[in-house]
Design a protein around this motif. Structure first.
Motif, PDB file in Angstrom:
ATOM      1  N   VAL A  47       0.835  -1.203   0.000  1.00  0.00           N
ATOM      2  CA  VAL A  47       0.000   0.000   0.000  1.00  0.00           C
ATOM      3  C   VAL A  47       0.869   1.253   0.000  1.00  0.00           C
ATOM      4  N   THR A  48       2.111   1.102  -0.488  1.00  0.00           N
ATOM      5  CA  THR A  48       2.993   2.269  -0.551  1.00  0.00           C
ATOM      6  C   THR A  48       3.563   2.415  -1.952  1.00  0.00           C
ATOM      7  N   ARG A  49       4.089   3.607  -2.199  1.00  0.00           N
ATOM      8  CA  ARG A  49       4.931   3.781  -3.372  1.00  0.00           C
ATOM      9  C   ARG A  49       6.359   3.722  -2.861  1.00  0.00           C
ATOM     10  N   PHE A  50       7.142   2.815  -3.428  1.00  0.00           N
ATOM     11  CA  PHE A  50       8.460   2.569  -2.848  1.00  0.00           C
ATOM     12  C   PHE A  50       9.350   2.056  -3.970  1.00  0.00           C
ATOM     13  N   ASN A  51      10.101   2.967  -4.557  1.00  0.00           N
ATOM     14  CA  ASN A  51      10.955   2.569  -5.661  1.00  0.00           C
ATOM     15  C   ASN A  51      12.405   2.851  -5.296  1.00  0.00           C
ATOM     16  N   LEU A  52      13.224   1.774  -5.311  1.00  0.00           N
ATOM     17  CA  LEU A  52      14.597   1.933  -4.842  1.00  0.00           C
ATOM     18  C   LEU A  52      15.459   2.754  -5.799  1.00  0.00           C
ATOM     19  N   ILE A  53      15.100   2.801  -7.099  1.00  0.00           N
ATOM     20  CA  ILE A  53      15.938   3.628  -7.973  1.00  0.00           C
ATOM     21  C   ILE A  53      15.390   5.035  -8.113  1.00  0.00           C
ATOM     22  N   LYS A  54      14.230   5.288  -7.526  1.00  0.00           N
ATOM     23  CA  LYS A  54      13.719   6.666  -7.530  1.00  0.00           C
ATOM     24  C   LYS A  54      13.537   7.113  -6.084  1.00  0.00           C
ATOM     25  N   PRO A  55      14.649   7.244  -5.349  1.00  0.00           N
ATOM     26  CA  PRO A  55      14.513   7.562  -3.918  1.00  0.00           C
ATOM     27  C   PRO A  55      13.831   8.904  -3.683  1.00  0.00           C
ATOM     28  N   GLU A  56      13.870   9.788  -4.711  1.00  0.00           N
ATOM     29  CA  GLU A  56      13.244  11.098  -4.513  1.00  0.00           C
ATOM     30  C   GLU A  56      11.731  10.965  -4.310  1.00  0.00           C
ATOM     31  N   GLU A  57      11.160   9.862  -4.882  1.00  0.00           N
ATOM     32  CA  GLU A  57       9.727   9.661  -4.680  1.00  0.00           C
ATOM     33  C   GLU A  57       9.419   9.237  -3.252  1.00  0.00           C
ATOM     34  N   GLY A  58      10.465   8.742  -2.585  1.00  0.00           N
ATOM     35  CA  GLY A  58      10.311   8.398  -1.173  1.00  0.00           C
ATOM     36  C   GLY A  58       9.443   7.180  -0.960  1.00  0.00           C
ATOM     37  N   PHE A  59       9.048   7.027   0.259  1.00  0.00           N
ATOM     38  CA  PHE A  59       8.283   5.877   0.701  1.00  0.00           C
ATOM     39  C   PHE A  59       6.972   6.432   1.217  1.00  0.00           C
ATOM     40  N   SER A  60       5.938   6.399   0.369  1.00  0.00           N
ATOM     41  CA  SER A  60       4.721   7.091   0.799  1.00  0.00           C
ATOM     42  C   SER A  60       3.508   6.179   0.682  1.00  0.00           C
ATOM     43  N   PHE A  61       2.570   6.392   1.581  1.00  0.00           N
ATOM     44  CA  PHE A  61       1.346   5.609   1.612  1.00  0.00           C
ATOM     45  C   PHE A  61       0.460   5.986   0.426  1.00  0.00           C
ATOM     46  N   GLY A  63      -2.443   3.933  -0.320  1.00  0.00           N
ATOM     47  CA  GLY A  63      -3.721   3.241  -0.212  1.00  0.00           C
ATOM     48  C   GLY A  63      -3.802   2.057  -1.157  1.00  0.00           C
ATOM     49  N   PRO A  64      -4.972   1.780  -1.684  1.00  0.00           N
ATOM     50  CA  PRO A  64      -5.137   0.565  -2.497  1.00  0.00           C
ATOM     51  C   PRO A  64      -4.672   0.739  -3.937  1.00  0.00           C
ATOM     52  N   GLN A  65      -3.906   1.785  -4.200  1.00  0.00           N
ATOM     53  CA  GLN A  65      -3.528   2.074  -5.580  1.00  0.00           C
ATOM     54  C   GLN A  65      -2.854   0.898  -6.286  1.00  0.00           C
ATOM     55  N   ASN A  66      -1.887   0.247  -5.577  1.00  0.00           N
ATOM     56  CA  ASN A  66      -1.193  -0.887  -6.186  1.00  0.00           C
ATOM     57  C   ASN A  66      -2.146  -2.037  -6.452  1.00  0.00           C
ATOM     58  N   TRP A  67      -3.075  -2.244  -5.526  1.00  0.00           N
ATOM     59  CA  TRP A  67      -4.025  -3.348  -5.690  1.00  0.00           C
ATOM     60  C   TRP A  67      -4.968  -3.070  -6.850  1.00  0.00           C
ATOM     61  N   LEU A  68      -5.346  -1.794  -7.014  1.00  0.00           N
ATOM     62  CA  LEU A  68      -6.211  -1.457  -8.150  1.00  0.00           C
ATOM     63  C   LEU A  68      -5.451  -1.604  -9.465  1.00  0.00           C
ATOM     64  N   ARG A  69      -4.143  -1.312  -9.377  1.00  0.00           N
ATOM     65  CA  ARG A  69      -3.326  -1.432 -10.585  1.00  0.00           C
ATOM     66  C   ARG A  69      -3.309  -2.869 -11.111  1.00  0.00           C
ATOM     67  N   LEU A  70      -3.416  -3.838 -10.195  1.00  0.00           N
ATOM     68  CA  LEU A  70      -3.472  -5.243 -10.616  1.00  0.00           C
ATOM     69  C   LEU A  70      -4.588  -5.450 -11.639  1.00  0.00           C
ATOM     70  N   LEU A  71      -5.708  -4.772 -11.392  1.00  0.00           N
ATOM     71  CA  LEU A  71      -6.873  -4.969 -12.255  1.00  0.00           C
ATOM     72  C   LEU A  71      -6.676  -4.342 -13.627  1.00  0.00           C
ATOM     73  N   SER A  72      -5.978  -3.188 -13.661  1.00  0.00           N
ATOM     74  CA  SER A  72      -5.853  -2.492 -14.940  1.00  0.00           C
ATOM     75  C   SER A  72      -4.595  -2.900 -15.701  1.00  0.00           C
ATOM     76  N   ASP A  73      -3.701  -3.663 -15.042  1.00  0.00           N
ATOM     77  CA  ASP A  73      -2.432  -4.042 -15.673  1.00  0.00           C
ATOM     78  C   ASP A  73      -2.645  -5.297 -16.527  1.00  0.00           C
ATOM     79  N   PRO A  74      -2.599  -5.164 -17.861  1.00  0.00           N
ATOM     80  CA  PRO A  74      -2.866  -6.340 -18.703  1.00  0.00           C
ATOM     81  C   PRO A  74      -1.849  -7.458 -18.491  1.00  0.00           C
TER      82      PRO A  74
END
Lengths: 310, 357
Positions: A47-61, A63-74
């Motif tokens: 439930v976070t955005r957490f990208n190790l090569i984009k540390p500037e984006e940081g580690f942020s909450f 919500g269900p965004q990643n889980w919703l992405r499962l549905l839209s990701d072909p």
């Protein structure tokens, strides 16, 4: 007397419990640190955005965004479909082939049984990477021995085993036959444990070999079939190494070997998108858990336990 | 087996019976042998290919064995030898001039006679070949894959992990087999269910954690977790420990031994077969393990074990099957030798973990 006795008794008991947990401690500690906490952490990551090569984006909450992405990701549906298709091809064979081999090496008409057992088991010892390289050579569409044999015997050109997306899953399944040794040995042990009286009784009753096989052999070894079936289904959803090696992780030909796990690997470790990667991992965990539970639920209907657990 | 013609005398009935027995025996054994040969055929491919040149591999007419055409030098030029049917029988002659319906040959036994005309199509003739093996493939593979380094890395990772898993799994298995503990069954159930847990679900946080504490790109993530036991090994050891009579450790306890001493002096000395099996399982596991080294050692080529190093080599040398097979042969040799040396112990261990669960 009883009162006087109870104190050392309970001291002894306490001592036993203390020592017991001292011995269990490595596993309990390891389970918490390397299994339980990481599982919880990966749920949090999902439930976070957490990208190790984009540390500037940081580690942020998020919500269900990643889980919703499962549905839209072909890619999710596609890679799951590949895993399901692979399971449909490979799981039945992962039961039938070792069972057939076990019956062969258990046959009273086979000479030098122990040699056959060891040699059918042997390829299981070959490191997976070498297995893949060897089979890629043998199934090479031009210089491989299999296609040369097809050419020699039938005068026809053999299939392009690893370039044709319609048969590449079959090629991977064939490659997997080198790993059936363990299942073969457990099934062999199961066959040897079937009481011979059962076969003798069936013979007296005039039962044929087919009837004997389905009515005696299969039910008697059903716990072992169940165990191997569970491992095979889980294994087909976790399939990774072979798929990674045949195309250096690209999923060739034309994305047809982009198994779910390969997609997860790319997401987490090539793109370092840990948040979405953890979501994919949890999806995989939920799928495997559901399948296992379904298997265990239905097992009561077809798995036969001769004696209760101790 | 027990019913043979000798028991009942040479009556017609028993000889048909012996005959039938013989037929069953030979047909099943023959079938098994053919199946086994096709099953192991890829090993033959690996072995022969590792001694070939690329020419010997890609020529569709070439032998499966590492053979090359033989040439004969005549007047400073090389000519290929063929098996030519002549009035004197099959002769090895060198093809001097190719023609459609007739060709000229040189007889190496009598070169001074000059070219001999032979009527027939030379393309139908069998070329003369000789064994032409290329051991240098192994040297090239050894150098390019950096095998000594990969072997060393794999050994270090495997041996350290084996020590870890033995120490921890023996202790944990002893705990599960000999002590009455509250919640023991639940704990054992959790232990066994970790077998079906996909490693991916714990992998990402572990990866982040190991990177944060500075273990990214080191062997530690491949070694340290094995010091905390694993389900397969604990199960296998526990089954074995339970078969050791309890009276033995009770006697030791009465003599004042602590549980640790009992484990070391009573249980372990009786359990060498299963301990050997567990050690071998782990060694093979480490030799084979691909996913975790790939993830944790990303980019650290000097630390790669064989599995990852070999894959990298395969990506770079995909068009050199002979080198790939030479490298594969070197990678499989040790596991196979170890397997045959300890085959019985090993196969027994598989059966125990697979059947009794």
């Amino acid at each position: 007397m009883a009162v006087a006795n109870s104190r050392p008794q309970s001291a002894l008991k306490r001592r036993e419990i203390t020592w017991g947990f001292v011995f269990l401690a490595p596993w309990i500690f390891g389970f918490i640190v390397f299994t339980l906490l990481p599982m919880a952490a990966s749920l949090v990551f999902s439930v976070t955005r957490f990208n190790l090569i984009k540390p500037e984006e940081g580690f942020s909450f998020v919500g269900p965004q990643n889980w919703l992405r499962l549905l839209s990701d072909p890619q999710v549906g596609q890679s799951l479909l590949i895993s399901v298709r692979f399971a449909l091809i490979s799981v039945p064979l992962a039961i039938i082939v070792p069972l057939g081999l076990a019956m062969l090496v258990n046959s009273k008409n086979l000479i030098a049984k122990n040699v056959f057992r060891a040699l059918f088991y042997m390829p299981t010892m070959i490191p997976v990477v070498a297995t893949v390289l060897i089979w890629q050579g043998v199934l090479n569409s031009d210089s491989g021995w299999v296609n040369r044999f097809i050419q020699w015997a039938f005068g026809a050109e053999g299939p392009r085993w690893f370039q044709d997306e319609r048969i590449v899953l079959l090629s991977l399944t064939i490659m997997g036959f080198w790993g059936v040794g363990g299942a073969m040995l457990t099934m062999l042990a199961g066959l040897q444990n079937v009481p011979t009286e059962l076969y003798e009784a069936a013979k007296v009753d005039g039962a044929g070999p087919v009837y004997t096989f389905f009515r005696i052999t299969v039910p008697m070894i059903s716990p072992i079939i169940f165990y191997n079936l569970t491992l095979a289904i889980i294994g087909s959803f976790q399939y990774f190494v072979q798929a990674y090696i045949i195309s250096a992780g690209r999923g060739d030909p034309n994305g047809s070997t982009m198994f779910f796990n390969l997609y997860l690997y790319k997401t987490a470790f090539s793109f370092q998108d840990m948040g979405y990667g953890a979501t994919l991992a949890w999806l995989m965990f939920l799928i495997v858990l559901t399948l296992t539970m379904i298997l265990f639920r239905t097992s009561g209907r077809w798995v036969y336990y001769a004696s209760g657990e101790d | 087996m027990r019913v043979s013609s000798s028991a009942t005398g040479p009556s017609a009935w028993s000889s048909t019976r012996a005959m039938r027995k013989f037929l069953a025996l030979s047909s099943v054994s023959l079938f098994g042998l053919l199946l086994l040969l096709s099953f192991l055929m890829p090993l033959g491919y690996m072995f022969t290919t590792s001694f070939k040149t690329i020419q010997q591999i890609i020529d569709p007419a070439a032998s499966l064995l590492p053979m090359s055409p033989t040439f004969y030098t005549y007047a400073g030029q090389e000519y290929p030898l063929y098996n030519v049917p002549t009035p004197q029988g099959l002769q090895e002659w060198a093809l001097y001039r190719k023609g459609r319906e007739d060709s000229d040959f040189i007889d190496p036994a009598n070169p001074s006679a000059g070219p001999i005309k032979w009527i027939g199509r030379w393309r139908t003739l069998e070329p003369v070949v000789h064994l032409d093996i290329h051991i240098e493939n192994f040297g090239i593979a050894l150098d390019t894959v950096k095998f000594p380094l990969l072997f060393r890395n794999t050994f270090i990772i495997a041996i350290a992990g084996t020590i870890g898993t033995l120490l921890s799994s023996i202790a944990v298995a002893y705990g599960f087999s000999r002590f009455r503990l509250p919640g023991k069954n639940a704990l054992f159930f959790i232990l066994i269910s970790t077998i079906i847990l996909p490693i991916q679900v714990t992998l990402i946080p572990k990866y982040v954690f190991f990177r944060v504490i500075g273990w990214g790109g080191t062997w530690w993530p491949l070694i340290i977790p094995h010091f905390f036991a694993n389900a397969y090994n604990v199960f296998l050891l526990r089954q074995y420990f339970r078969s050791i009579p309890k009276e033995l450790d009770e006697a030791a306890m009465l003599d004042g031994a602590t549980p640790l001493q009992t484990l070391l002096y009573v249980i372990v000395p009786q359990s060498w077969p299963v301990i050997t099996a567990v050690a071998m399982f782990h060694f093979f596991f480490a030799w084979n393990d691909f996913f975790e080294p790939l993830v944790y050692l990303q980019g650290k080529e000097d630390l790669y074990p064989i599995s990852v190093g070999l894959t990298q080599f395969a990506n770079a040398f995909g068009s050199r099957p002979e080198l790939l097979m030479a490298a594969s042969l070197m990678a499989v040799a040790l596991p196979l030798v170890m397997f045959f040396a300890a085959q019985r112990v090993f196969m027994q261990g598989i059966v125990i973990t697979g059947v009794e669960k």
